[in-house]
Design an enzyme around this catalytic site. Structure first.
Site, PDB file in Angstrom:
ATOM      1  N   SER A 137      48.339  15.217  68.412  1.00  0.00           N
ATOM      2  CA  SER A 137      47.541  15.049  69.815  1.00  0.00           C
ATOM      3  C   SER A 137      47.405  13.709  70.791  1.00  0.00           C
ATOM      4  CB  SER A 137      46.079  14.974  69.003  1.00  0.00           C
ATOM      5  OG  SER A 137      45.183  15.293  70.046  1.00  0.00           O
ATOM      6  N   LYS A 189      21.550  17.739  82.833  1.00  0.00           N
ATOM      7  CA  LYS A 189      21.131  16.102  82.293  1.00  0.00           C
ATOM      8  C   LYS A 189      21.788  15.942  80.981  1.00  0.00           C
ATOM      9  CE  LYS A 189      20.686  11.764  83.688  1.00  0.00           C
ATOM     10  NZ  LYS A 189      22.363  11.278  83.802  1.00  0.00           N
TER      11      LYS A 189
END
Length: 333
Positions: A137, A189
């Site tokens: 990765s 949010k």
């Protein structure tokens, strides 16, 4: 969950130390000198090969050890300092990135990749990536800045992709009679809150972020591996890990070999028959070999019955809400 696990590990270590009555030695003093120095770990001659380790979780946040009392430079800071110093040394003929990492944060991997590219373009010094046990990765992302990639026969690499770890504890909270009482300024949010189910719109928003970061990863792979067969692109970018033989077959690496093979290639790239392999370090103790861990610049050290004890606190415990270029296999049961 990560912080809880870290706290439990820390508590277990503390309990163990208490049990070692009369055997524990704590030394809170150490050199605070963080000047970067050079040491030769192998070879001779005027020419130099810089051995630059990139190990563990790749991050731009400082690591902490010994119950948080000792702070270590971040991966990004360590690599940046090393490359800045190397850029001032005309005797360096090649740089070997010794990558042994499952990846880390997207931003840190991307910045390290950019800084390695800048160093190579500015100095013209060849850069070789040498894979240790794991270079997956974000570890593989960093390697895309190298001219040549050599993996050990037992290396694991690949895992090209993005993950944002998350957990949904709503079902458990419902059983406990606990409700989410958060106040937000706008509907999204508290996106990815573990206290409630995600809405379809929120899933789309998060997936768009992942898709964008994944597209950047794929573009970096295509640029770093120009010989990669386009027909294999979907296969190598589906998040799978691969062993060294398959990585070479798929075009993810150039060669398979051990450290001696890496150094032979580095000397050839530098155009010399002999060269000193050097490492940079800070603190009082220099690494004595290529693979030795460099000593920390200072702080607390602890031993029990003469055996050093690692009181490290997991520095990636707070990464749960970050996008990661990371291969993280599940913990063993």
């Amino acid at each position: 969950m990560g912080r809880l696990a870290s706290a439990l590990r820390t508590g277990l270590l503390a309990t163990t130390l208490i049990g070692l009555t009369g055997c524990v030695v704590i030394s809170p003093f150490g050199s605070q000198d963080d000047q970067l120095r050079e040491t030769t770990v192998q070879g001779e001659g005027d020419s130099k090969i810089l051995w630059l380790p990139i190990s563990g979780f790749i991050s731009d946040a400082p690591g902490r050890q010994a119950f948080g009392l000792v702070q270590q430079p971040s991966t990004l800071a360590s690599v940046t300092r090393a490359l800045d110093k190397a850029a001032q040394d005309d005797h360096i003929g090649a740089v070997v990135l010794r990558i042994n990492s499952p990846g880390g944060t997207v931003s840190a991997a991307d910045e390290i990749h950019a800084r390695i590219q800048r160093y190579h373009e500015t100095t013209g010094v060849p850069v070789i990536a040498s894979f240790g046990g794991v270079a997956a990765s974000g570890g593989y992302y960093v390697a895309m800045a190298a001219d040549t990639i050599i993996a050990q026969p037992t290396s694991i690499t690949g895992s090209i992709g993005v993950i944002i770890p998350g957990v949904n504890a709503k079902g458990l909270l419902d059983k406990l009679g606990v409700e989410d009482a958060s106040y937000v300024s706008a509907p999204h949010k508290d996106i990815m809150s573990p206290l409630r189910d995600a809405t379809p719109e929120e899933r789309r928003i998060v997936q768009d972020v992942i898709d964008s970061l994944f597209a950047r990863f794929v573009a970096v792979v295509e640029a770093g591996r120009p010989g990669l067969d386009p027909a294999q692109l979907d296969t190598v970018t589906d998040g799978r890990i691969v062993a060294a033989d398959d990585a070479r077959r798929l075009g993810l690496i150039d060669e398979i070999g051990h450290i001696d093979d890496v150094l032979t290639l580095a000397r050839a790239k530098a155009g010399v028959d002999e060269a000193r392999v050097i490492r940079y370090y800070s603190g009082a103790r220099a690494p004595r070999s290529i693979l030795a861990e460099a000593a920390a610049g200072g702080g607390l050290s602890l031993s029990a019955a003469g055996v050093p004890i690692d009181l490290s606190i997991d520095s990636n415990a707070g990464t749960a809400a970050q996008p990661l270029y990371l291969w993280q296999p599940p913990a063993s049961r």
